[in-house]
Write a protein that holds these residues in place. Structure first.
Motif, PDB file in Angstrom:
ATOM      1  N   MET A 178       0.846  -1.165   0.000  1.00 56.38           N
ATOM      2  CA  MET A 178       0.000   0.000   0.000  1.00 56.38           C
ATOM      3  C   MET A 178       0.895   1.232   0.000  1.00 56.38           C
ATOM      4  SD  MET A 178      -3.121   0.965   2.555  1.00 56.38           S
ATOM      5  CE  MET A 178      -4.136  -0.350   1.961  1.00 56.38           C
ATOM      6  N   GLU A 179       0.555   2.199  -0.829  1.00 54.53           N
ATOM      7  CA  GLU A 179       1.358   3.409  -0.980  1.00 54.53           C
ATOM      8  C   GLU A 179       0.494   4.659  -0.785  1.00 54.53           C
ATOM      9  OE1 GLU A 179       3.663   5.743  -4.603  1.00 54.53           O
ATOM     10  OE2 GLU A 179       2.796   3.783  -4.951  1.00 54.53           O
ATOM     11  N   LEU A 180       0.974   5.582   0.015  1.00 56.28           N
ATOM     12  CA  LEU A 180       0.282   6.851   0.227  1.00 56.28           C
ATOM     13  C   LEU A 180       0.477   7.749  -0.981  1.00 56.28           C
ATOM     14  CD1 LEU A 180      -1.248   8.794   2.145  1.00 56.28           C
ATOM     15  CD2 LEU A 180       0.988   9.538   2.973  1.00 56.28           C
ATOM     16  N   ARG A 181      -0.633   8.241  -1.533  1.00 57.31           N
ATOM     17  CA  ARG A 181      -0.577   9.174  -2.667  1.00 57.31           C
ATOM     18  C   ARG A 181      -0.785  10.616  -2.205  1.00 57.31           C
ATOM     19  NH1 ARG A 181       0.839   6.676  -7.533  1.00 57.31           N
ATOM     20  NH2 ARG A 181      -0.371   4.807  -7.866  1.00 57.31           N
ATOM     21  N   GLU A 182      -1.805  10.841  -1.346  1.00 59.96           N
ATOM     22  CA  GLU A 182      -2.124  12.178  -0.854  1.00 59.96           C
ATOM     23  C   GLU A 182      -2.631  12.079   0.581  1.00 59.96           C
ATOM     24  OE1 GLU A 182      -4.732  14.569  -3.320  1.00 59.96           O
ATOM     25  OE2 GLU A 182      -4.197  13.360  -5.072  1.00 59.96           O
ATOM     26  N   LYS A 183      -2.371  13.137   1.362  1.00 63.68           N
ATOM     27  CA  LYS A 183      -2.875  13.217   2.734  1.00 63.68           C
ATOM     28  C   LYS A 183      -3.268  14.665   2.981  1.00 63.68           C
ATOM     29  CE  LYS A 183      -1.414  12.394   7.531  1.00 63.68           C
ATOM     30  NZ  LYS A 183      -0.261  11.975   8.364  1.00 63.68           N
ATOM     31  N   HIS A 184      -4.556  14.878   3.267  1.00 62.96           N
ATOM     32  CA  HIS A 184      -5.106  16.215   3.481  1.00 62.96           C
ATOM     33  C   HIS A 184      -5.939  16.222   4.752  1.00 62.96           C
ATOM     34  CE1 HIS A 184      -4.234  17.110  -0.760  1.00 62.96           C
ATOM     35  NE2 HIS A 184      -4.786  15.956  -1.042  1.00 62.96           N
ATOM     36  N   SER A 185      -6.146  17.406   5.308  1.00 65.91           N
ATOM     37  CA  SER A 185      -7.134  17.516   6.384  1.00 65.91           C
ATOM     38  C   SER A 185      -8.444  16.965   5.845  1.00 65.91           C
ATOM     39  CB  SER A 185      -7.311  18.971   6.806  1.00 65.91           C
ATOM     40  OG  SER A 185      -6.133  19.459   7.397  1.00 65.91           O
ATOM     41  N   TRP A 186      -9.205  16.292   6.705  1.00 68.11           N
ATOM     42  CA  TRP A 186     -10.411  15.632   6.248  1.00 68.11           C
ATOM     43  C   TRP A 186     -11.352  16.615   5.559  1.00 68.11           C
ATOM     44  CZ3 TRP A 186     -15.595  16.297   7.008  1.00 68.11           C
ATOM     45  CH2 TRP A 186     -16.407  15.301   6.462  1.00 68.11           C
ATOM     46  N   ALA A 187     -11.911  16.200   4.440  1.00 67.53           N
ATOM     47  CA  ALA A 187     -12.908  16.974   3.705  1.00 67.53           C
ATOM     48  C   ALA A 187     -13.836  15.995   3.004  1.00 67.53           C
ATOM     49  CB  ALA A 187     -12.247  17.891   2.687  1.00 67.53           C
ATOM     50  N   ALA A 188     -15.126  16.187   3.171  1.00 70.12           N
ATOM     51  CA  ALA A 188     -16.120  15.287   2.577  1.00 70.12           C
ATOM     52  C   ALA A 188     -15.988  15.195   1.060  1.00 70.12           C
ATOM     53  CB  ALA A 188     -17.531  15.735   2.956  1.00 70.12           C
ATOM     54  N   ASP A 189     -15.508  16.248   0.422  1.00 74.05           N
ATOM     55  CA  ASP A 189     -15.388  16.278  -1.038  1.00 74.05           C
ATOM     56  C   ASP A 189     -14.507  15.160  -1.593  1.00 74.05           C
ATOM     57  OD1 ASP A 189     -16.926  18.544  -0.869  1.00 74.05           O
ATOM     58  OD2 ASP A 189     -15.318  19.926  -1.392  1.00 74.05           O
ATOM     59  N   HIS A 190     -13.617  14.629  -0.791  1.00 73.42           N
ATOM     60  CA  HIS A 190     -12.717  13.573  -1.261  1.00 73.42           C
ATOM     61  C   HIS A 190     -13.373  12.190  -1.243  1.00 73.42           C
ATOM     62  CE1 HIS A 190      -9.264  16.170  -1.449  1.00 73.42           C
ATOM     63  NE2 HIS A 190      -9.414  16.528  -0.188  1.00 73.42           N
ATOM     64  N   HIS A 191     -14.538  12.061  -0.629  1.00 78.15           N
ATOM     65  CA  HIS A 191     -15.134  10.746  -0.396  1.00 78.15           C
ATOM     66  C   HIS A 191     -16.469  10.601  -1.109  1.00 78.15           C
ATOM     67  CE1 HIS A 191     -12.031  10.231   2.648  1.00 78.15           C
ATOM     68  NE2 HIS A 191     -12.280  11.485   2.990  1.00 78.15           N
ATOM     69  N   ARG A 192     -16.769   9.373  -1.466  1.00 77.44           N
ATOM     70  CA  ARG A 192     -18.019   9.083  -2.163  1.00 77.44           C
ATOM     71  C   ARG A 192     -19.213   9.360  -1.248  1.00 77.44           C
ATOM     72  NH1 ARG A 192     -17.147   3.795  -4.696  1.00 77.44           N
ATOM     73  NH2 ARG A 192     -16.930   3.290  -2.522  1.00 77.44           N
ATOM     74  N   ILE A 193     -20.194  10.051  -1.772  1.00 75.51           N
ATOM     75  CA  ILE A 193     -21.393  10.419  -1.015  1.00 75.51           C
ATOM     76  C   ILE A 193     -22.038   9.173  -0.419  1.00 75.51           C
ATOM     77  CG2 ILE A 193     -23.734  11.364  -1.240  1.00 75.51           C
ATOM     78  CD1 ILE A 193     -22.608  13.200  -3.443  1.00 75.51           C
ATOM     79  N   GLY A 194     -22.458   9.295   0.842  1.00 75.54           N
ATOM     80  CA  GLY A 194     -23.156   8.206   1.518  1.00 75.54           C
ATOM     81  C   GLY A 194     -22.256   7.209   2.219  1.00 75.54           C
ATOM     82  N   THR A 195     -20.946   7.383   2.122  1.00 74.96           N
ATOM     83  CA  THR A 195     -20.029   6.453   2.774  1.00 74.96           C
ATOM     84  C   THR A 195     -19.681   6.926   4.180  1.00 74.96           C
ATOM     85  OG1 THR A 195     -18.074   7.573   1.897  1.00 74.96           O
ATOM     86  CG2 THR A 195     -18.996   5.782   0.559  1.00 74.96           C
ATOM     87  N   ALA A 196     -19.171   6.014   4.987  1.00 73.90           N
ATOM     88  CA  ALA A 196     -18.757   6.363   6.348  1.00 73.90           C
ATOM     89  C   ALA A 196     -17.665   7.429   6.321  1.00 73.90           C
ATOM     90  CB  ALA A 196     -18.261   5.117   7.086  1.00 73.90           C
ATOM     91  N   SER A 197     -16.747   7.321   5.379  1.00 70.77           N
ATOM     92  CA  SER A 197     -15.675   8.316   5.300  1.00 70.77           C
ATOM     93  C   SER A 197     -16.217   9.693   4.930  1.00 70.77           C
ATOM     94  CB  SER A 197     -14.580   7.870   4.335  1.00 70.77           C
ATOM     95  OG  SER A 197     -15.084   7.602   3.055  1.00 70.77           O
ATOM     96  N   ALA A 198     -17.251   9.758   4.100  1.00 70.69           N
ATOM     97  CA  ALA A 198     -17.869  11.048   3.746  1.00 70.69           C
ATOM     98  C   ALA A 198     -18.608  11.653   4.933  1.00 70.69           C
ATOM     99  CB  ALA A 198     -18.824  10.871   2.569  1.00 70.69           C
TER     100      ALA A 198
END
Length: 69
Positions: free
Chosen positions: A1-21
């Protein structure tokens, strides 16, 4: 597993309706702590966004390779 990006959490990065969103930590699921980070990782040639709380991000060699325990 490789890290590509790390940002402060923002819902825009996650699929709508998911736990991460919803701001839930999905890196160490099940985890009751709120997400602090949005992270894009690549595994087996596929990119995916995850949400990570501070504790899981700090403990992960993937997300924090210089500080992981």
């Amino acid at each position: 597993m490789e890290l590509r990006e790390k940002h402060s959490w923002a819902a825009d990065h996650h699929r709508i309706g998911t736990a991460s969103a919803r701001g839930e930590c999905t890196w160490g699921a099940p985890c009751s702590r709120p997400a602090a980070w949005s992270v894009l990782v690549n595994s087996a040639g596929r990119d995916s966004w995850w949400a990570a709380c501070t504790a899981h991000a700090t403990a992960s060699a993937v997300l924090s390779p210089d500080t992981a325990h």
